[in-house]
Motif scaffolding. Structure first.
Motif, mmCIF file in Angstrom:
data_model
loop_
_atom_site.group_PDB
_atom_site.id
_atom_site.type_symbol
_atom_site.label_atom_id
_atom_site.label_comp_id
_atom_site.label_asym_id
_atom_site.label_seq_id
_atom_site.Cartn_x
_atom_site.Cartn_y
_atom_site.Cartn_z
ATOM 1 N N GLY A 206 -1.272 -4.323 -16.537
ATOM 2 C CA GLY A 206 -1.631 -5.503 -15.780
ATOM 3 C C GLY A 206 -2.113 -5.092 -14.397
ATOM 4 N N ASN A 207 -2.236 -6.041 -13.504
ATOM 5 C CA ASN A 207 -2.849 -5.763 -12.208
ATOM 6 C C ASN A 207 -2.029 -4.804 -11.353
ATOM 7 O OD1 ASN A 207 -5.234 -6.313 -10.689
ATOM 8 N ND2 ASN A 207 -4.007 -7.489 -9.249
ATOM 9 N N LEU A 208 -0.707 -4.893 -11.476
ATOM 10 C CA LEU A 208 0.146 -3.976 -10.708
ATOM 11 C C LEU A 208 -0.149 -2.524 -11.085
ATOM 12 C CD1 LEU A 208 3.984 -4.388 -10.165
ATOM 13 C CD2 LEU A 208 2.959 -2.169 -10.586
ATOM 14 N N TYR A 209 -0.062 -2.224 -12.374
ATOM 15 C CA TYR A 209 -0.243 -0.829 -12.790
ATOM 16 C C TYR A 209 -1.699 -0.383 -12.660
ATOM 17 C CZ TYR A 209 4.570 -0.947 -14.278
ATOM 18 O OH TYR A 209 5.937 -1.055 -14.278
ATOM 19 N N LYS A 210 -2.643 -1.304 -12.859
ATOM 20 C CA LYS A 210 -4.047 -0.946 -12.603
ATOM 21 C C LYS A 210 -4.193 -0.414 -11.190
ATOM 22 C CE LYS A 210 -6.686 -3.516 -10.470
ATOM 23 N NZ LYS A 210 -7.425 -4.690 -9.946
ATOM 24 N N THR A 211 -3.638 -1.174 -10.233
ATOM 25 C CA THR A 211 -3.756 -0.827 -8.824
ATOM 26 C C THR A 211 -3.081 0.504 -8.509
ATOM 27 O OG1 THR A 211 -3.824 -3.168 -8.215
ATOM 28 C CG2 THR A 211 -3.182 -1.622 -6.494
ATOM 29 N N GLU A 212 -1.878 0.673 -9.009
ATOM 30 C CA GLU A 212 -1.103 1.872 -8.682
ATOM 31 C C GLU A 212 -1.644 3.120 -9.375
ATOM 32 O OE1 GLU A 212 2.159 1.494 -6.441
ATOM 33 O OE2 GLU A 212 0.351 0.348 -5.987
ATOM 34 N N VAL A 213 -2.129 2.969 -10.603
ATOM 35 C CA VAL A 213 -2.729 4.112 -11.304
ATOM 36 C C VAL A 213 -3.957 4.606 -10.554
ATOM 37 C CG1 VAL A 213 -4.024 4.774 -13.379
ATOM 38 C CG2 VAL A 213 -1.819 3.619 -13.598
ATOM 39 N N CYS A 214 -4.797 3.677 -10.096
ATOM 40 C CA CYS A 214 -5.992 4.084 -9.351
ATOM 41 C C CYS A 214 -5.595 4.818 -8.070
ATOM 42 C CB CYS A 214 -6.848 2.867 -9.028
ATOM 43 S SG CYS A 214 -7.761 2.207 -10.440
ATOM 44 N N PHE A 215 -4.570 4.328 -7.381
ATOM 45 C CA PHE A 215 -4.136 5.013 -6.156
ATOM 46 C C PHE A 215 -3.618 6.407 -6.474
ATOM 47 C CE2 PHE A 215 -0.779 6.341 -3.271
ATOM 48 C CZ PHE A 215 -1.447 6.311 -2.052
ATOM 49 N N LEU A 216 -2.727 6.512 -7.444
ATOM 50 C CA LEU A 216 -2.109 7.804 -7.747
ATOM 51 C C LEU A 216 -3.112 8.813 -8.282
ATOM 52 C CD1 LEU A 216 1.228 6.466 -9.266
ATOM 53 C CD2 LEU A 216 0.981 7.797 -7.156
ATOM 54 N N TRP B 5 2.936 1.647 -3.956
ATOM 55 C CA TRP B 5 2.097 2.393 -3.012
ATOM 56 C C TRP B 5 1.131 1.465 -2.283
ATOM 57 C CZ3 TRP B 5 3.334 7.207 -1.768
ATOM 58 C CH2 TRP B 5 4.089 7.969 -2.679
ATOM 59 N N VAL B 6 0.380 0.673 -3.022
ATOM 60 C CA VAL B 6 -0.608 -0.197 -2.382
ATOM 61 C C VAL B 6 -0.588 -1.637 -2.892
ATOM 62 C CG1 VAL B 6 -2.218 1.640 -1.734
ATOM 63 C CG2 VAL B 6 -2.408 0.606 -4.010
ATOM 64 N N PHE B 7 -0.043 -1.874 -4.056
ATOM 65 C CA PHE B 7 -0.085 -3.206 -4.662
ATOM 66 C C PHE B 7 0.565 -4.236 -3.750
ATOM 67 C CE2 PHE B 7 1.814 -6.458 -7.528
ATOM 68 C CZ PHE B 7 0.620 -7.004 -8.005
ATOM 69 N N ARG C 83 -9.374 -10.404 -10.396
ATOM 70 C CA ARG C 83 -8.048 -10.066 -9.879
ATOM 71 C C ARG C 83 -8.218 -9.390 -8.522
ATOM 72 N NH1 ARG C 83 -7.346 -12.829 -13.585
ATOM 73 N NH2 ARG C 83 -6.010 -12.572 -15.406
ATOM 74 N N LEU C 84 -7.171 -9.429 -7.713
ATOM 75 C CA LEU C 84 -7.200 -8.733 -6.444
ATOM 76 C C LEU C 84 -6.962 -7.245 -6.669
ATOM 77 C CD1 LEU C 84 -5.186 -11.146 -4.110
ATOM 78 C CD2 LEU C 84 -7.664 -10.839 -4.245
ATOM 79 N N SER C 85 -7.768 -6.424 -6.033
ATOM 80 C CA SER C 85 -7.574 -4.981 -6.065
ATOM 81 C C SER C 85 -7.179 -4.506 -4.669
ATOM 82 C CB SER C 85 -8.853 -4.256 -6.510
ATOM 83 O OG SER C 85 -9.037 -4.362 -7.907
ATOM 84 N N TYR C 86 -6.178 -3.665 -4.611
ATOM 85 C CA TYR C 86 -5.700 -3.082 -3.354
ATOM 86 C C TYR C 86 -5.992 -1.589 -3.409
ATOM 87 C CZ TYR C 86 -2.973 -7.435 -3.319
ATOM 88 O OH TYR C 86 -2.579 -8.744 -3.370
ATOM 89 N N TRP C 87 -6.432 -1.022 -2.286
ATOM 90 C CA TRP C 87 -6.718 0.412 -2.289
ATOM 91 C C TRP C 87 -6.736 0.956 -0.872
ATOM 92 C CZ3 TRP C 87 -10.354 -3.132 -1.619
ATOM 93 C CH2 TRP C 87 -11.486 -2.833 -0.858
ATOM 94 N N CYS C 88 -6.506 2.249 -0.759
ATOM 95 C CA CYS C 88 -6.607 2.962 0.515
ATOM 96 C C CYS C 88 -7.970 3.639 0.565
ATOM 97 C CB CYS C 88 -5.494 3.997 0.648
ATOM 98 S SG CYS C 88 -5.715 5.088 2.082
#
Length: 276
Positions: A166-176, A223-225, A251-256
């Protein structure tokens, strides 16, 4: 939308509470199912497949439910007050010892157990499948790389590629993995590692309600979600947030922007936009 591990945990708890027990109350309050009464049926098992849940009965039928954005299953002891309003209940499955209440379950269907593949056969490999193998990983990789011209963020959410993210893991996987969610899938380094990490994070949290990707079960779980405008835990840069995807799939995407270099919206705000 609930992640695959949330559905997996709900299935695990329902399975422990209901399997092998006869229902003394079996109400289905969904508009399409109100005519059915499951009282007297024995629950033979509960299975999760991605974000789908099947409660199986001794008459060869299964009750399918999907959480969508706000659905959930709660377990109570008889006589306990419910934590959500009664008008939100779509199913009440009670034994002598436990009461399972399904709230806000917009998608429900009562069908022959043998027909379950009709509802989940289109899905990609289930990342929480207990029989996960190299073949599952290879199929997920084939489906993911076939979306080469699409941005990796929405591709990770595509349940036809692999089920459970889902959106949480999408966001965190991209960050990691150090990739922008707007990176085209064909440009993602080591896509097999993206799949492996997605499965690892889901497995890490599958047996608990807390969803931590940092290893911290306290205040610093992500991390970023949902941390738009806050400092990156690694480099201190302000985390950005922007909507990604089209129409109802946005969906909202969060990223550094430092830890995740690559394509990104030109004028992304630092904080999440207010929802009206």
């Amino acid at each position: 939308m609930p992640e695959g591990d949330t559905v997996y945990l709900a299935g695990k708890r329902l399975r422990a509470a209901l399997t092998g027990r006869t229902l003394v109350r079996g109400e289905l309050r969904h508009p399409r199912l109100a005519e059915y009464d499951l009282t007297g049926r024995t629950v033979t098992g509960v299975a999760s497949v991605g974000k789908h849940l099947f409660t199986r009965f001794d008459d060869g039928r299964s009750l399918h439910s999907h959480f969508r954005m706000d659905g959930s299953w709660h377990l109570y002891r008889p006589g306990m007050s419910w934590q959500r309003p009664a008008y939100e209940a779509r199913a009440v499955l009670a034994t002598e010892e436990r009461v399972a209440v399904g709230f806000a379950l917009h998608d429900m269907e009562l069908l022959p157990t043998a027909d379950e593949p009709r509802l989940v056969g289109h899905l990609g490999p289930d990342l929480l499948d207990p029989d996960w193998s190299d073949a599952h990983a290879a199929e997920a990789l084939r489906r993911l790389t076939a979306r080469g011209d699409s941005e990796i963020g929405p591709v990770l959410l595509e349940q036809r590629v692999m089920a459970g993210v889902g959106n949480l893991y999408k966001t965190e996987v991209c960050f990691l993995r150090g990739i922008s969610p707007w990176t085209l899938t064909r440009d993602v380094p080591d896509p097999a590692a993206v799949i492996a990490l997605s499965r690892e994070l889901l497995l890490r949290n599958a047996d608990r309600p807390e969803q931590s990707t940092t290893g911290d079960l306290g205040r610093n779980q992500h991390w970023v979600f949902e941390r738009g405008g806050q400092r990156c835990r690694r480099c201190g840069t302000r985390i950005r947030v922007a909507e990604q995807g089209e129409s109802v799939y946005a969906r909202l995407s969060y990223w550094c922007p430092v830890c995740q270099p690559g394509p990104a919206p030109a004028h992304a705000p630092r904080r999440a936009p207010r929802r009206r």
